[in-house]
Design an enzyme around this catalytic site. Structure first.
Site, PDB file in Angstrom:
ATOM      1  N   GLU A  68       0.822  -1.204   0.000  1.00  0.00           N
ATOM      2  CA  GLU A  68       0.000   0.000   0.000  1.00  0.00           C
ATOM      3  C   GLU A  68       0.864   1.265   0.000  1.00  0.00           C
ATOM      4  O   GLU A  68       0.520   2.261  -0.653  1.00  0.00           O
ATOM      5  CB  GLU A  68      -0.931   0.014   1.221  1.00  0.00           C
ATOM      6  CG  GLU A  68      -2.032  -1.027   1.186  1.00  0.00           C
ATOM      7  CD  GLU A  68      -1.574  -2.379   1.694  1.00  0.00           C
ATOM      8  OE1 GLU A  68      -0.361  -2.532   1.985  1.00  0.00           O
ATOM      9  OE2 GLU A  68      -2.413  -3.290   1.793  1.00  0.00           O
ATOM     10  N   PRO A 271      10.797 -13.839   1.227  1.00  0.00           N
ATOM     11  CA  PRO A 271       9.657 -13.896   2.145  1.00  0.00           C
ATOM     12  C   PRO A 271       8.987 -12.539   2.291  1.00  0.00           C
ATOM     13  O   PRO A 271       9.642 -11.501   2.225  1.00  0.00           O
ATOM     14  CB  PRO A 271      10.295 -14.342   3.475  1.00  0.00           C
ATOM     15  CG  PRO A 271      11.720 -13.886   3.378  1.00  0.00           C
ATOM     16  CD  PRO A 271      12.085 -14.004   1.925  1.00  0.00           C
ATOM     17  N   ARG A 272       7.696 -12.573   2.482  1.00  0.00           N
ATOM     18  CA  ARG A 272       6.940 -11.336   2.678  1.00  0.00           C
ATOM     19  C   ARG A 272       7.431 -10.582   3.906  1.00  0.00           C
ATOM     20  O   ARG A 272       7.472  -9.360   3.924  1.00  0.00           O
ATOM     21  CB  ARG A 272       5.456 -11.668   2.819  1.00  0.00           C
ATOM     22  CG  ARG A 272       4.549 -10.502   3.162  1.00  0.00           C
ATOM     23  CD  ARG A 272       4.456  -9.511   2.045  1.00  0.00           C
ATOM     24  NE  ARG A 272       3.421  -8.511   2.299  1.00  0.00           N
ATOM     25  CZ  ARG A 272       3.264  -7.419   1.579  1.00  0.00           C
ATOM     26  NH1 ARG A 272       4.057  -7.184   0.562  1.00  0.00           N
ATOM     27  NH2 ARG A 272       2.301  -6.563   1.866  1.00  0.00           N
ATOM     28  N   GLY A 313      12.837  -3.568   0.066  1.00  0.00           N
ATOM     29  CA  GLY A 313      12.986  -2.605  -1.016  1.00  0.00           C
ATOM     30  C   GLY A 313      13.843  -3.070  -2.174  1.00  0.00           C
ATOM     31  O   GLY A 313      14.251  -2.247  -3.000  1.00  0.00           O
ATOM     32  N   GLU A 314      14.111  -4.374  -2.265  1.00  0.00           N
ATOM     33  CA  GLU A 314      14.949  -4.875  -3.353  1.00  0.00           C
ATOM     34  C   GLU A 314      14.220  -5.869  -4.253  1.00  0.00           C
ATOM     35  O   GLU A 314      14.852  -6.677  -4.929  1.00  0.00           O
ATOM     36  CB  GLU A 314      16.220  -5.511  -2.797  1.00  0.00           C
ATOM     37  CG  GLU A 314      17.196  -4.515  -2.206  1.00  0.00           C
ATOM     38  CD  GLU A 314      18.586  -5.085  -2.044  1.00  0.00           C
ATOM     39  OE1 GLU A 314      19.535  -4.464  -2.555  1.00  0.00           O
ATOM     40  OE2 GLU A 314      18.719  -6.161  -1.410  1.00  0.00           O
ATOM     41  N   ASN A 338       0.376  -8.922  -4.635  1.00  0.00           N
ATOM     42  CA  ASN A 338       0.330  -8.146  -5.865  1.00  0.00           C
ATOM     43  C   ASN A 338       1.182  -8.778  -6.975  1.00  0.00           C
ATOM     44  O   ASN A 338       2.394  -8.908  -6.839  1.00  0.00           O
ATOM     45  CB  ASN A 338       0.828  -6.723  -5.561  1.00  0.00           C
ATOM     46  CG  ASN A 338       0.875  -5.856  -6.788  1.00  0.00           C
ATOM     47  OD1 ASN A 338       0.142  -6.072  -7.739  1.00  0.00           O
ATOM     48  ND2 ASN A 338       1.749  -4.856  -6.762  1.00  0.00           N
ATOM     49  N   PRO A 339       0.567  -9.151  -8.124  1.00  0.00           N
ATOM     50  CA  PRO A 339       1.334  -9.738  -9.223  1.00  0.00           C
ATOM     51  C   PRO A 339       1.826  -8.712 -10.240  1.00  0.00           C
ATOM     52  O   PRO A 339       2.458  -9.087 -11.232  1.00  0.00           O
ATOM     53  CB  PRO A 339       0.309 -10.662  -9.883  1.00  0.00           C
ATOM     54  CG  PRO A 339      -0.989  -9.913  -9.726  1.00  0.00           C
ATOM     55  CD  PRO A 339      -0.891  -9.197  -8.387  1.00  0.00           C
ATOM     56  N   LEU A 340       1.534  -7.436 -10.025  1.00  0.00           N
ATOM     57  CA  LEU A 340       1.822  -6.449 -11.066  1.00  0.00           C
ATOM     58  C   LEU A 340       3.298  -6.088 -11.147  1.00  0.00           C
ATOM     59  O   LEU A 340       3.797  -5.763 -12.229  1.00  0.00           O
ATOM     60  CB  LEU A 340       0.971  -5.199 -10.838  1.00  0.00           C
ATOM     61  CG  LEU A 340      -0.545  -5.437 -10.951  1.00  0.00           C
ATOM     62  CD1 LEU A 340      -1.312  -4.149 -10.703  1.00  0.00           C
ATOM     63  CD2 LEU A 340      -0.903  -6.018 -12.317  1.00  0.00           C
ATOM     64  N   GLU A 341       4.025  -6.128 -10.038  1.00  0.00           N
ATOM     65  CA  GLU A 341       5.458  -5.855 -10.105  1.00  0.00           C
ATOM     66  C   GLU A 341       6.181  -6.908 -10.942  1.00  0.00           C
ATOM     67  O   GLU A 341       6.969  -6.555 -11.822  1.00  0.00           O
ATOM     68  CB  GLU A 341       6.062  -5.748  -8.703  1.00  0.00           C
ATOM     69  CG  GLU A 341       5.808  -4.409  -8.040  1.00  0.00           C
ATOM     70  CD  GLU A 341       6.619  -4.238  -6.767  1.00  0.00           C
ATOM     71  OE1 GLU A 341       7.151  -5.247  -6.263  1.00  0.00           O
ATOM     72  OE2 GLU A 341       6.719  -3.105  -6.280  1.00  0.00           O
TER      73      GLU A 341
END
Length: 459
Positions: A68, A271-272, A313-314, A338-341
């Protein structure tokens, strides 16, 4: 549920929160021991701040986690370019670190207050926001009611309503209506989300699209990319990203199954929650797998099985190292990630079936044959093996994903149009007040020096 019942339920929630408030110290302390809170900033969860409120108009923006925060970053920068101050709140340590890296140390940042009246009231009394903007699905009853009581406009942007959440709210319709009627505007991600918010009493609702399709392509340190690419060489590789507890074990078993056919296989696991990295490394090594950890500066060697992406951030780095990405919280857990990245960075996308939080994105990606859904561990292993054996198919999926992201663009402009009636008066007020980045350097202006940065709460 009657209107009277709804009012009673909300009043009970208020009283229960007040009764539990003295016990919240234990709750926060436990989260600190688990690395989910910053010890030196725990008072922020009670609405307390060590930062002075800057002069002039101020907008409160809340983004719960990293996804987000990334989605609203461009919006925040656009608001700041109008010389309107922004106080950003997030709910996790990783999102706080991400916000600092993406938006700079001069951004005003606090951890979101607990949704209990004393904490919320203290936060609002200090910051006195002129407008409150929440991202995606952040519905906190006490916060909404307190903002409503103070007649502070509150807007939900990039709004989404999962199947499970909609079902839960539908069974408590009067309660939902008594909360959502406080929202000045809902900017929904999709037509389905918009219809669900309308059914629950939100007005007005506009469909603006998914802000995550408008984010900048994830950055990368080119020197590190070259170094790690050279270390990996021509080895077959795939990635499991944004994984949740249990999916790393799935990735380990898939790796061992595929290594029989591809002896040089490398599996990248991101990992998330990077704070789980120590336990994950131990789990991999107990299964006879050699691990290199990014946080330790380790590069994969020819003997490395798992490259553990345990940094914040990587994602742009990890996705550029692979052509195939499994997106987590979809085999174990619910909602997906999110699959958009991965789509915008040209990877073939794989996912489990549990993607209720990203239905529209996955519908578009699967329709374009940019993503494939796998039912279980065995199907995941077979699909990864197939894509490694068919590079033309993998490449076609990657190119289709990039087209889908391009077609989904425009959400930022549509969201900005929805916000304009609320932001324009603050822009005028800022101009009359004489706000400017150089005017209040210690209060978060973009010209803040080192001392000012320390005052902003960053470490």
């Amino acid at each position: 549920m009657s209107e009277l019942w709804a009012r009673t339920a909300l009043q009970t929630y208020r009283w229960l929160g007040a009764a539990l408030y003295p016990l919240m110290g234990t709750y926060v302390a436990v989260r600190i021991t688990r690395g989910k809170e910053e010890r030196g900033r725990r008072r922020e969860r009670y609405g307390r701040s060590t930062i002075d409120r800057p002069d002039g108009p101020l907008i409160w923006i809340h983004a719960a986690s990293v996804g987000e925060t990334g989605a609203v970053s461009a919006l925040i920068q656009r608001i700041r370019d109008l010389d309107i101050r922004v106080i950003l709140t997030t709910g996790t340590v990783t999102s706080a670190n991400f916000a600092r890296e993406r938006l700079g140390e001069d951004l005003l940042h606090q951890y979101v207050p607990l949704d209990i009246k004393p904490a919320v009231s203290r936060f609002l009394n200090h910051w006195k926001p002129d407008l409150a903007i929440f991202a995606e699905s952040e519905i906190w009853p006490m916060t909404i009611l307190e903002l409503g009581a103070r007649r502070i406009p509150q807007i939900l942007i990039n709004g989404r309503m999962s199947d499970r959440s909609f079902k839960r709210w539908s069974h408590r319709l009067a309660l939902a209506e008594s909360l959502f009627e406080n929202l000045s505007h809902v900017a929904a991600q999709s037509e389905v989300d918009g219809e669900r918010f309308r059914a629950l009493g939100a007005r007005p609702v506009t469909v603006t699209g998914n802000l995550k399709a408008d984010v900048a392509i994830p950055p990368v340190d080119q020197a590190e990319l070259r170094r790690l690419s050279a270390a990996i060489g021509e080895r077959s590789r795939w990635a499991a990203i944004s994984t949740h507890d249990g999916e790393e074990l799935v990735a380990a078993r898939v790796h061992k199954a595929l290594k029989k056919y591809r002896p040089g296989l490398l599996t990248i696991v991101v990992p998330r929650h990077p704070d789980r990295a120590g336990a994950l490394r131990k789990m991999f090594e107990e299964r006879g797998l050699s691990v290199a950890s990014r946080s330790n500066g380790e590069a994969p060697t020819p003997q490395t099985d798992i490259f553990l992406g345990d940094t914040i951030g990587e994602m742009g780095l990890y996705l550029r190292l692979t052509d195939i990405a499994f997106v987590g919280k979809s085999l174990v857990g619910h909602g997906g990630q999110n699959p958009l990245e991965p789509a915008m960075l040209g990877t073939a996308i794989l996912s489990g079936p549990n993607v209720s939080a990203f239905v529209e994105a996955y519908d578009r990606l699967t329709e374009a044959r940019a993503a494939r859904m796998v039912e279980d561990e065995a199907t995941l292993a077979k699909t990864v093996h197939h894509l490694m054996s068919q590079p033309k198919v993998c490449d076609a999926m990657a190119r289709a994903g990039m087209r889908v992201v391009t077609d989904m663009g425009g959400a930022l402009e549509r969201t900005w149009s929805a916000l304009d009636p609320y932001i324009h008066p603050l822009r005028v007020q800022a101009a009359l007040h004489g706000n400017g980045p150089e005017a209040h350097p210690a209060s978060g202006g973009r010209g803040a020096g080192h001392a000012g940065r320390r005052a902003l709460g960053w470490k």
